[in-house]
Design a protein around this motif. Structure first.
Motif, PDB file in Angstrom:
ATOM      1  N   ALA A 168       0.862  -1.181   0.000  1.00  0.00           N
ATOM      2  CA  ALA A 168       0.000   0.000   0.000  1.00  0.00           C
ATOM      3  C   ALA A 168       0.892   1.222   0.000  1.00  0.00           C
ATOM      4  O   ALA A 168       1.808   1.340   0.835  1.00  0.00           O
ATOM      5  CB  ALA A 168      -0.914  -0.001   1.214  1.00  0.00           C
ATOM      6  N   ILE A 169       0.634   2.143  -0.960  1.00  0.00           N
ATOM      7  CA  ILE A 169       1.469   3.339  -1.134  1.00  0.00           C
ATOM      8  C   ILE A 169       0.595   4.556  -0.934  1.00  0.00           C
ATOM      9  O   ILE A 169      -0.469   4.690  -1.567  1.00  0.00           O
ATOM     10  CB  ILE A 169       2.104   3.357  -2.537  1.00  0.00           C
ATOM     11  CG1 ILE A 169       2.906   2.052  -2.759  1.00  0.00           C
ATOM     12  CG2 ILE A 169       2.992   4.584  -2.711  1.00  0.00           C
ATOM     13  CD1 ILE A 169       3.355   1.860  -4.185  1.00  0.00           C
ATOM     14  N   SER A 170       0.999   5.433   0.022  1.00  0.00           N
ATOM     15  CA  SER A 170       0.238   6.641   0.310  1.00  0.00           C
ATOM     16  C   SER A 170       1.158   7.846   0.210  1.00  0.00           C
ATOM     17  O   SER A 170       2.274   7.820   0.751  1.00  0.00           O
ATOM     18  CB  SER A 170      -0.383   6.576   1.712  1.00  0.00           C
ATOM     19  OG  SER A 170      -1.277   5.488   1.806  1.00  0.00           O
ATOM     20  N   ILE A 171       0.688   8.896  -0.498  1.00  0.00           N
ATOM     21  CA  ILE A 171       1.419  10.162  -0.623  1.00  0.00           C
ATOM     22  C   ILE A 171       0.478  11.269  -0.181  1.00  0.00           C
ATOM     23  O   ILE A 171      -0.690  11.305  -0.600  1.00  0.00           O
ATOM     24  CB  ILE A 171       1.878  10.405  -2.085  1.00  0.00           C
ATOM     25  CG1 ILE A 171       2.765   9.244  -2.562  1.00  0.00           C
ATOM     26  CG2 ILE A 171       2.636  11.724  -2.199  1.00  0.00           C
ATOM     27  CD1 ILE A 171       3.150   9.349  -4.026  1.00  0.00           C
ATOM     28  N   PHE A 181      -0.783  -2.407  -4.718  1.00  0.00           N
ATOM     29  CA  PHE A 181      -0.221  -3.154  -5.836  1.00  0.00           C
ATOM     30  C   PHE A 181       0.251  -4.519  -5.343  1.00  0.00           C
ATOM     31  O   PHE A 181       0.939  -4.627  -4.324  1.00  0.00           O
ATOM     32  CB  PHE A 181       0.955  -2.392  -6.467  1.00  0.00           C
ATOM     33  CG  PHE A 181       0.579  -1.014  -6.959  1.00  0.00           C
ATOM     34  CD1 PHE A 181      -0.002  -0.848  -8.208  1.00  0.00           C
ATOM     35  CD2 PHE A 181       0.769   0.098  -6.141  1.00  0.00           C
ATOM     36  CE1 PHE A 181      -0.354   0.418  -8.642  1.00  0.00           C
ATOM     37  CE2 PHE A 181       0.420   1.351  -6.575  1.00  0.00           C
ATOM     38  CZ  PHE A 181      -0.151   1.525  -7.837  1.00  0.00           C
ATOM     39  N   GLU A 182      -0.125  -5.546  -6.084  1.00  0.00           N
ATOM     40  CA  GLU A 182       0.254  -6.910  -5.754  1.00  0.00           C
ATOM     41  C   GLU A 182       1.372  -7.370  -6.680  1.00  0.00           C
ATOM     42  O   GLU A 182       1.324  -7.119  -7.894  1.00  0.00           O
ATOM     43  CB  GLU A 182      -0.951  -7.843  -5.877  1.00  0.00           C
ATOM     44  CG  GLU A 182      -0.628  -9.291  -5.529  1.00  0.00           C
ATOM     45  CD  GLU A 182      -1.845 -10.187  -5.651  1.00  0.00           C
ATOM     46  OE1 GLU A 182      -1.668 -11.396  -5.873  1.00  0.00           O
ATOM     47  OE2 GLU A 182      -2.985  -9.668  -5.535  1.00  0.00           O
ATOM     48  N   VAL A 183       2.367  -8.015  -6.112  1.00  0.00           N
ATOM     49  CA  VAL A 183       3.461  -8.558  -6.915  1.00  0.00           C
ATOM     50  C   VAL A 183       2.904  -9.710  -7.751  1.00  0.00           C
ATOM     51  O   VAL A 183       2.394 -10.701  -7.197  1.00  0.00           O
ATOM     52  CB  VAL A 183       4.614  -9.035  -6.007  1.00  0.00           C
ATOM     53  CG1 VAL A 183       5.740  -9.604  -6.854  1.00  0.00           C
ATOM     54  CG2 VAL A 183       5.112  -7.885  -5.130  1.00  0.00           C
ATOM     55  N   ALA A 207      12.853  -3.391  -1.020  1.00  0.00           N
ATOM     56  CA  ALA A 207      11.661  -3.172  -1.832  1.00  0.00           C
ATOM     57  C   ALA A 207      11.031  -1.820  -1.524  1.00  0.00           C
ATOM     58  O   ALA A 207      10.619  -1.085  -2.429  1.00  0.00           O
ATOM     59  CB  ALA A 207      10.656  -4.298  -1.594  1.00  0.00           C
ATOM     60  N   VAL A 208      10.940  -1.468  -0.241  1.00  0.00           N
ATOM     61  CA  VAL A 208      10.350  -0.180   0.143  1.00  0.00           C
ATOM     62  C   VAL A 208      11.195   0.964  -0.392  1.00  0.00           C
ATOM     63  O   VAL A 208      10.660   1.967  -0.906  1.00  0.00           O
ATOM     64  CB  VAL A 208      10.210  -0.109   1.680  1.00  0.00           C
ATOM     65  CG1 VAL A 208       9.823   1.306   2.116  1.00  0.00           C
ATOM     66  CG2 VAL A 208       9.180  -1.117   2.167  1.00  0.00           C
ATOM     67  N   VAL A 230       5.126   3.594   2.563  1.00  0.00           N
ATOM     68  CA  VAL A 230       4.970   2.316   1.867  1.00  0.00           C
ATOM     69  C   VAL A 230       4.945   1.222   2.933  1.00  0.00           C
ATOM     70  O   VAL A 230       5.874   1.113   3.747  1.00  0.00           O
ATOM     71  CB  VAL A 230       6.128   2.062   0.871  1.00  0.00           C
ATOM     72  CG1 VAL A 230       5.935   0.709   0.188  1.00  0.00           C
ATOM     73  CG2 VAL A 230       6.228   3.184  -0.139  1.00  0.00           C
ATOM     74  N   ILE A 231       3.867   0.436   2.934  1.00  0.00           N
ATOM     75  CA  ILE A 231       3.763  -0.659   3.906  1.00  0.00           C
ATOM     76  C   ILE A 231       3.364  -1.931   3.176  1.00  0.00           C
ATOM     77  O   ILE A 231       2.740  -1.884   2.091  1.00  0.00           O
ATOM     78  CB  ILE A 231       2.729  -0.357   5.009  1.00  0.00           C
ATOM     79  CG1 ILE A 231       1.337  -0.170   4.405  1.00  0.00           C
ATOM     80  CG2 ILE A 231       3.133   0.843   5.828  1.00  0.00           C
ATOM     81  CD1 ILE A 231       0.251  -0.035   5.449  1.00  0.00           C
TER      82      ILE A 231
END
Length: 906
Positions: A168-171, A181-183, A207-208, A230-231
């Motif tokens: 999960a990406i938050s800005i 996003f899933e790998v 990765a982060v 990013v978590i």
């Protein structure tokens, strides 16, 4: 319970699959087409058509139904084939459901057996036998837990990212963005308007950082007002096989956040025989990893080396070498040892030695060659050689505790600042110890002693001069000390005569005081903090003279304190006891006055001077209403100088308001007076009785006079009811605890002048029962099971006597088994009156029986038989002849009476 759970589960699943609810809108459309809704529902229930096919048919207008029993359907064959296929699928689905249900039941049974909880929970609790092998507890005491997706758990930096992980990406700030996003299968994520980010195989930290770097270039997150987070929002699920010596082997699906240590908790950890030192983690295409729980306990950071991947296998072999360490170690337990580990390693695993461990001889109990042997090991020598002692499985290592007390000490006792034990080092002398212990001003320094214990345990006293030792450390008396020496120093005061005096009684600080010359009575009172308020004026000095004789000296304390130069202020001698008494010691404490009669609280009261008659009456609660108006008598004892006594009687009058007349209320009371308040002769409170049972108005009644009778009260109660049974009436008298009184109410009613028309007393209870029509028979009768039943009940026959009931309903008197006798028949009438059988020799008269009576046949008491003497036999023969004569004479008399009756009767 398990079968019921299985049936309910299967029924629920089958019903959920087999039931198809048709939407209301579809059925409305069926009705608009002129079709029969019930017929359509029957087709759905029978499986000929499904609800989905119905909707398709309606759209295609291919269904045609006439009535409820006849169908015209052009696609009937096709529908039948579809229905058969659906039924087959449903059957297969139901079979699968049954299999799944069986698996769930088996799993439920297993959970109940070993205590496993759902996979979603944190920890698996295993009910096992007590096991103290070090290291196994972490799998069952929540030290390790099984992580799941529902936890708010942050992935560690060393976590390896794989396919299925979701970030999960938050800005936020000047730029805002949120995305997940899933790998994918190819190992990358594809954010919008960005190139692929390959994350598979990277650590979580790497990765982060990669995600942040790429998003910073795209969204300008390097601006100080813009932040990015990013978590790992969701970790992938992996399947891990756990086999070998575990409580619950099998295949487990879990979050990839779990390490091999966490995964083992799913299976309950190693069982009683499982190893904690050689657990193997196997992965396809890679060398096996060995998991050692002891290394993890020493360094928990190694857990990062054991993250799992899909299809990894964890194998727990049987434990190898097991030894137990007991005694003076920090963690006595059982330990699993590797082949190359020995005694030193075992002690290390046990936390090392305790403070009192005896290391010179550690014993190992060992089994080998069909025998038990003992091995002694000097651990100090073992460490000195740098080698280790090999252990064998089953070894019991015992580390003993040092029981011997320390010996490197000397003691100081007596008059010093700090007495006690002091460390003894080589070359320690008396002066060294005295500097530590400290010398007091009261210490006798001219002569002290060193008490030394010889080899034969006898004591030797060595005199020393402390003054010489402290001024000249090289003095001869400053001897070198040995273990267990005791330096004994006396006090100067112990060699001086010292005396005490005592002050007792009513002073503020009584006790023992140190005597001094010229000490006087005033001084003694002062040091005792003065006399108390209730102290008497005079005290006494208790003194023992030189001949050991005790004598008492009277002291005027008031004069001794106020006039110190007076002769009352006597000089005290050693061991004198000054006793000061309280004032009330010289007063009679048991003097009382007594008041009795018509007062509310009669009794005796403590006499006090100036007490008046009104005071005593007030203390007694005042006069009662029944107090006589006439007088109050006071009995007084008078005595002269020779203590001859004389009793005088004084009389005080009271008015109609029960108030003392005139000045008599101030009548002075003297010690031992006795006051009598008389009661009015005609005064009496209401006297009540209770009338229960079959009267018109039962209840409590007040007697109108002292001569009111039973019939009078019954008449006031409205008389008897139609159901009343006067013969069964009873009277209970409370007066003098008399209890039940024989009452024949029937006779009293017929003859009011009868003696049974009792005059009633307060507290009497009269009970009149309902009419009774039964008679009870009990006792020594031949009726079957009478011992169990107790009694039998039969109808009342008017005019019949007791023998009739015994014979007719009790089947006669049981003479043989119960030793019953006809002459012992009694009747207890309902009113409690008892009648016996009257024996007139040749005939008996049995008592009459009223309704409600009890007929009882008593037993004859057997007498102990004894041998007959000749005299007894002769006496029996004489009585037999007398009895025969009497019978013959009686027969003759009866014959004459019968002849006379016939003659005169004609």
């Amino acid at each position: 319970m398990k079968k019921i759970f299985f049936i309910l589960l299967v029924s629920t699943l089958v019903c959920n699959v087999g039931y198809a609810q048709v939407p209301d809108a579809v059925m409305d459309q069926v009705e608009q087409m002129g079709l029969d809704q019930q017929a359509i529902q029957d087709k759905i229930d029978s499986g000929e058509i499904s609800s989905g096919e119905l909707i398709e048919r309606i759209d295609e207008s291919k269904i045609n139904v006439i009535g409820t029993t006849e169908y015209i359907d052009p696609a009937k064959e096709q529908a039948k084939e579809i229905a058969d296929e659906k039924a087959k699928e449903a059957a297969e689905e139901q079979e699968d459901i049954l299999k799944e249900a069986e698996k769930l039941v088996e799993q439920k049974e297993l959970e109940e057996e070993i205590g496993i909880v759902d996979d979603e929970e944190e920890v698996i609790i295993v009910q096992e036998q007590e096991e103290d092998t070090y290291g196994k507890g972490i799998f069952r005491n929540k030290t390790l837990t099984l992580l799941n997706q529902l936890e708010d758990f942050q992935a560690p930096d060393s976590y390896i990212v794989g396919i299925g992980d979701e970030f999960a990406i938050s800005i936020w700030g000047n730029t805002e963005y949120n995305g997940e996003f899933e790998v994918n299968e190819e190992g990358y994520i594809q954010p919008p308007r960005m190139s692929r980010l390959y994350l598979k195989g990277l650590t979580h930290k790497a990765a982060v950082e990669s995600i942040k770097e790429n998003f910073a270039n795209q969204y300008n997150t390097k601006d100080k007002d813009t932040q990015i987070e990013v978590i790992l929002n969701y970790s992938r699920l992996i399947t891990v096989g756990i086999y070998g010596e575990v409580f619950q082997p099998g295949s487990y699906k879990m979050s990839a956040l779990n390490t091999a240590f966490n995964a083992l908790t799913a299976a309950g950890g190693p069982n009683e025989t499982g190893s904690v030192r050689t657990i193997t983690v196997r992965r396809s295409g890679e060398p096996d990893k060995v998991l050692d729980v002891y290394k993890y306990l020493e360094n928990p950071s190694i857990i990062d080396e054991f993250y799992l991947r899909d299809n990894d296998i964890i194998h727990i072999p049987t434990a190898g070498k097991l030894v137990r360490v007991n005694g003076a170690v920090k963690r006595p337990m059982r330990y699993e040892m590797l082949p190359n580990e020995g005694l030193v390693d075992a002690i290390d695993y046990a936390g090392g030695f305790g403070a009192r461990a005896y290391k010179s001889n550690i014993q190992i109990e060992r089994y080998g060659d069909d025998e038990k042997v003992l091995v002694d090991v000097n651990f100090k020598d073992l460490l000195a050689t740098g080698r280790d002692r090999e252990l064998m499985t089953g070894d019991q290592i015992q580390v003993y505790t040092i029981e011997k007390e320390y010996e490197n000490f000397v003691a100081v006792e007596g008059e010093v600042e700090v007495a006690g034990n002091y460390e003894l080092t080589p070359g320690t002398r008396v002066s060294d110890i005295l500097r530590k212990a400290g010398i007091k001003d009261n210490s006798l320094t001219e002569r002290a002693y060193v008490v030394r214990r010889d080899d034969d345990m006898s004591k030797k006293y060595i005199p020393i001069d402390i003054n010489s030792i402290m001024t000249n450390p090289a003095a001869e008396d400053n001897i070198e000390l040995k273990s267990f020496d005791v330096i004994s120093i006396a006090a100067k005061s112990e060699f001086e005569d010292s005396y005490n005096y005592f002050v007792e009684g009513h002073v503020r600080n009584p006790g023992k005081f140190r005597y001094d010359e010229n000490l006087k009575v005033k001084d003694a009172v002062f040091f005792a903090r003065g006399t108390m308020k209730d102290a008497a004026r005079y005290g006494y000095i208790q003194r023992v003279d030189g001949n050991d004789r005790r004598k008492w000296l009277r002291v005027d304390l008031q004069e001794a304190v106020n006039v110190p130069e007076s002769s009352a202020n006597q000089t005290l001698l050693p061991n004198d006891v000054l006793v000061i008494f309280p004032k009330d010691r010289f007063e009679d404490k048991d003097v009382r006055v007594e008041i009795n009669g018509a007062v509310r609280v009669p009794g005796d009261f403590v006499y006090s001077p100036n007490m008046t008659l009104s005071d005593v009456i007030y203390l007694a609660g005042g006069l009662r209403e029944q107090a006589a108006e006439g007088r109050i008598e006071i009995s007084r004892i008078e005595f002269d100088e020779e203590k001859k006594t004389q009793v005088n009687i004084a009389t005080v009058r009271v008015d109609r308001r029960l108030v003392l007349e005139g000045q008599q209320g101030d009548f002075k009371i003297k010690p031992y007076d006795q006051i009598f308040v008389r009661q009015a002769p005609e005064f009496e409170l209401q006297q009540n009785i209770v009338l229960n049972g079959e009267v018109v108005y039962p209840g409590e009644y007040t007697l109108t006079d002292k001569q009111e009778t039973i019939l009078s009260v019954i008449q006031r109660a409205g008389g008897l009811t139609d159901a009343a049974f006067p013969k069964g009436a009873t009277l209970i008298r409370m007066e003098d605890s008399l209890g039940r009184v024989i009452l024949d109410l029937d006779r009293a009613i017929k003859n009011p002048g009868s003696r049974f028309n009792y005059v009633l007393k307060a507290g009497d209870v009269i009970s009149i029962p309902k009419h009774k029509d039964l008679v009870s028979v009990m006792g020594a009768i031949r009726y079957p099971d009478i011992d169990t039943l107790g009694r039998i009940n039969a109808p009342h026959h008017k005019g019949r006597r007791a023998k009739f009931y015994v014979n007719k309903y009790g089947t006669g008197v049981d003479r043989k088994m119960k030793n019953g006798r006809k002459n012992l028949i009694t009747v207890v009438n309902p009113n409690g009156y008892v009648e016996k059988t009257k024996n007139y020799g040749l005939f008996k008269v049995y008592p009459k029986v009223d309704a409600g009576a009890v007929v009882s046949v008593d037993q004859k008491v057997k007498k102990e038989r004894r041998g007959l003497t000749d005299e007894d036999g002769e006496r029996r023969r004489e009585w037999s002849e007398v009895f025969s004569t009497i019978v013959a004479q009686a027969t003759s008399v009866l014959t004459l009476l019968l002849l006379a009756d016939r003659t005169f009767g004609q």
